[in-house]
Design an enzyme around this catalytic site. Structure first.
Site, PDB file in Angstrom:
ATOM      1  N   TYR A 144       0.789  -1.205   0.002  1.00  0.00           N
ATOM      2  CA  TYR A 144       0.139   0.040   0.024  1.00  0.00           C
ATOM      3  C   TYR A 144       0.913   1.345  -0.055  1.00  0.00           C
ATOM      4  O   TYR A 144       1.724   1.280   0.842  1.00  0.00           O
ATOM      5  CB  TYR A 144      -0.902   0.012   1.236  1.00  0.00           C
ATOM      6  CG  TYR A 144      -1.640   1.305   1.483  1.00  0.00           C
ATOM      7  CD1 TYR A 144      -2.868   1.345   0.671  1.00  0.00           C
ATOM      8  CD2 TYR A 144      -1.733   2.102   2.240  1.00  0.00           C
ATOM      9  CE1 TYR A 144      -3.961   2.712   0.677  1.00  0.00           C
ATOM     10  CE2 TYR A 144      -2.330   3.153   2.490  1.00  0.00           C
ATOM     11  CZ  TYR A 144      -3.419   3.450   1.771  1.00  0.00           C
ATOM     12  OH  TYR A 144      -4.260   4.352   1.959  1.00  0.00           O
ATOM     13  N   ASP A 239       9.325   2.658  -0.621  1.00  0.00           N
ATOM     14  CA  ASP A 239       8.366   3.273   0.091  1.00  0.00           C
ATOM     15  C   ASP A 239       8.660   2.780   1.515  1.00  0.00           C
ATOM     16  O   ASP A 239       8.551   1.757   1.853  1.00  0.00           O
ATOM     17  CB  ASP A 239       7.011   2.754  -0.214  1.00  0.00           C
ATOM     18  CG  ASP A 239       5.960   3.403   0.619  1.00  0.00           C
ATOM     19  OD1 ASP A 239       6.328   3.903   1.990  1.00  0.00           O
ATOM     20  OD2 ASP A 239       4.731   3.495   0.381  1.00  0.00           O
ATOM     21  N   LYS A 267       5.753   9.342   8.815  1.00  0.00           N
ATOM     22  CA  LYS A 267       5.500   8.840   9.942  1.00  0.00           C
ATOM     23  C   LYS A 267       6.729   9.099  11.009  1.00  0.00           C
ATOM     24  O   LYS A 267       6.273  10.333  11.450  1.00  0.00           O
ATOM     25  CB  LYS A 267       5.689   7.303   9.846  1.00  0.00           C
ATOM     26  CG  LYS A 267       4.182   6.772   9.175  1.00  0.00           C
ATOM     27  CD  LYS A 267       3.599   5.328   9.365  1.00  0.00           C
ATOM     28  CE  LYS A 267       2.955   4.859   8.364  1.00  0.00           C
ATOM     29  NZ  LYS A 267       1.357   5.125   8.613  1.00  0.00           N
TER      30      LYS A 267
HETATM   31  N1  HOZ Z   1      -3.247   2.915   6.255  1.00  0.00           N
HETATM   32  C1  HOZ Z   1      -2.907   3.167   7.695  1.00  0.00           C
HETATM   33  C2  HOZ Z   1      -1.980   2.149   8.019  1.00  0.00           C
HETATM   34  N2  HOZ Z   1      -1.435   1.137   7.025  1.00  0.00           N
HETATM   35  C3  HOZ Z   1      -3.969   3.440   8.619  1.00  0.00           C
HETATM   36  C4  HOZ Z   1      -4.166   4.772   8.927  1.00  0.00           C
HETATM   37  C5  HOZ Z   1      -4.902   5.325  10.151  1.00  0.00           C
HETATM   38  O1  HOZ Z   1      -6.209   4.809  10.027  1.00  0.00           O
HETATM   39  O2  HOZ Z   1      -4.597   6.248  10.824  1.00  0.00           O
END
Ligand code: HOZ
Length: 421
Positions: A144, A239, A267
């Protein structure tokens, strides 16, 4: 466990916010029950609005390497508030953060600051296209890279959690620029490149996948990607939004010794505030406007508060290199038991308990997990005051604020569940 305040907020939220949440996985759809609305966090703990206290293994999905409200970050933010929250003009602190990142991450010579991992990946792909003059992107099933139109093909994270085939709203012409291949399968990459290699602008990969649960690269996989992309004149993009500054100060690329052309980070580099970057070779990064023809911009890019938090975080990590060994040991303590019916994957302080016996090395195998059983594990741990990601297809995280006692308690609760399940 009393959750009436969370229930009331969730009911209100659903009237005004789709699904009651601002990011889909938070809605607990995959595990059932009411998402906890969080009132505060401190160290390794979060407390919900009903006063329930949890050991937090989500850590804001990765940024909180030092736990909640670490003193160096909070102190720096308090000072930053005295001088302004946004200027839309350059500041010295942006230069400082850029230098800290370039010093730590081996392949990065130049960076552009943006606001989210999605933005970083979207911009890196555009840059790769602009630099190579090609249109196709290779990605891996279950990885992702944010909600970038062309990268939602066979995506992990919320798309996997909600079992969406891909997503509505993406023009077919965009999806058709993406070739999605099985993670850890170099043969598939070689075959795709033999057919279409001279049309591929970039291969983008999470060097350690974290969005279909945690899945490490097989030995030679990342090296193979490096060799194939070099052979065909395509760019390799790591990534490292999750892995950057988490697996080591130099990220996964330093850990595995493979240098991409471009890297995306997010992050941890914002110390818990919204920021991300894309960066890499100077000759490629120089193609970005205003020095080059690839356009990308942002009013809040390089936001002073986010940059300040990032500097505090990265400065702390620079002066505490021992943190990575400590995190590795702590997380090993959490994941080293033999659990019936469970495969545990871990790299450094990223981990996933997959509810199945088989080896989990790609999206196909991750999907064989018993997601209903994962939901039961999740709720059993919640009752014990332990907060895991509410999806089988997400990685958990340990922070430097977690104590061996907390880790032992969590390991025991997980073992108890597995013995009785
Ligand atoms: N897609 C995010 C973790 N892989 C989730 C982010 C969130 O819900 O804060």
């Amino acid at each position: 466990m009393k959750v009436s305040q969370s229930e009331a907020l969730f009911a209100r939220a659903q009237q005004y916010i789709p699904g009651g949440v601002n990011s889909p996985v938070r809605a607990f759809r995959a595990v059932g029950g009411t998402p906890r609305f969080i009132a505060r966090g401190d160290g390794s703990h979060i407390v919900d609005v009903d006063g329930n206290d949890y050991i937090d293994f989500v850590c804001s999905w990765g940024p909180l390497l030092l736990g909640h409200r670490p003193k160096p970050v909070i102190d720096a933010l308090q000072n930053a508030l005295e001088v302004g929250t946004s200027f839309g003009a350059p500041t010295g602190r942006e230069v400082e953060l850029a230098e800290l990142i370039i010093d730590a991450v081996p392949s990065i010579e130049m960076v552009r600051l943006v606001n989210s991992g999605t933005e970083a990946c979207m911009s890196a792909i555009r840059l790769a296209r602009g630099f190579t003059g090609r249109e196709l992107t290779v990605k891996f099933e279950g990885c992702y890279h944010g909600h970038v139109d062309s990268l939602l093909v066979k995506a992990g994270s919320g798309v996997a959690t909600l079992s969406l085939p891909d997503t509505a709203g993406v023009p077919r012409a965009f999806s058709e620029t993406t070739l999605a291949l099985p993670f850890n399968d170099l043969d598939a990459v070689e075959t795709a490149f033999r057919k279409e290699g001279d049309r591929v602008a970039a291969v983008i990969v999470e060097p350690v996948a974290g969005n279909m649960g945690c899945i490490p690269p097989r030995p030679g996989f990342l090296q193979g990607l490096r060799e194939i992309t070099t052979q065909y004149g395509s760019l390799l993009i790591f990534d490292e939004v999750m892995t950057g500054f988490r697996l080591s100060r130099g990220g996964a690329q330093a850990l595995y010794g493979v240098m991409p052309d471009l890297t995306t980070l997010g992050k941890i580099i914002g110390g818990g505030l919204p920021i991300a970057v894309y960066g890499g070779r100077k000759d490629i990064m120089s193609k970005i406007a205003p020095t080059g023809p690839v356009y990308q911009a942002g009013t809040l890019s390089g936001n002073p508060l986010a940059v300040t938090a990032g500097i505090a975080m990265l400065t702390y990590l620079e002066s505490h290199p021992e943190i990575y060994g400590e995190l590795d040991q702590l997380t090993a303590q959490l994941t080293s038991r033999n659990l019936p019916g469970v495969t545990v994957n871990r790299v450094g302080s990223m981990f996933t308990f997959f509810m199945q016996d088989g080896c989990v090395c790609n999206y196909e195998s991750a999907k064989r997990s018993d997601t209903a059983k994962f939901g039961k594990l999740f709720h059993s741990l919640l009752e014990h005051g332990i907060y895991l990601p509410p999806s089988q297809f997400e990685a958990g995280f340990v922070s430097a604020a977690h104590t061996p006692t907390e880790i032992a308690a969590a390991a025991e609760a997980i073992a108890e569940f597995c013995a009785s399940a």
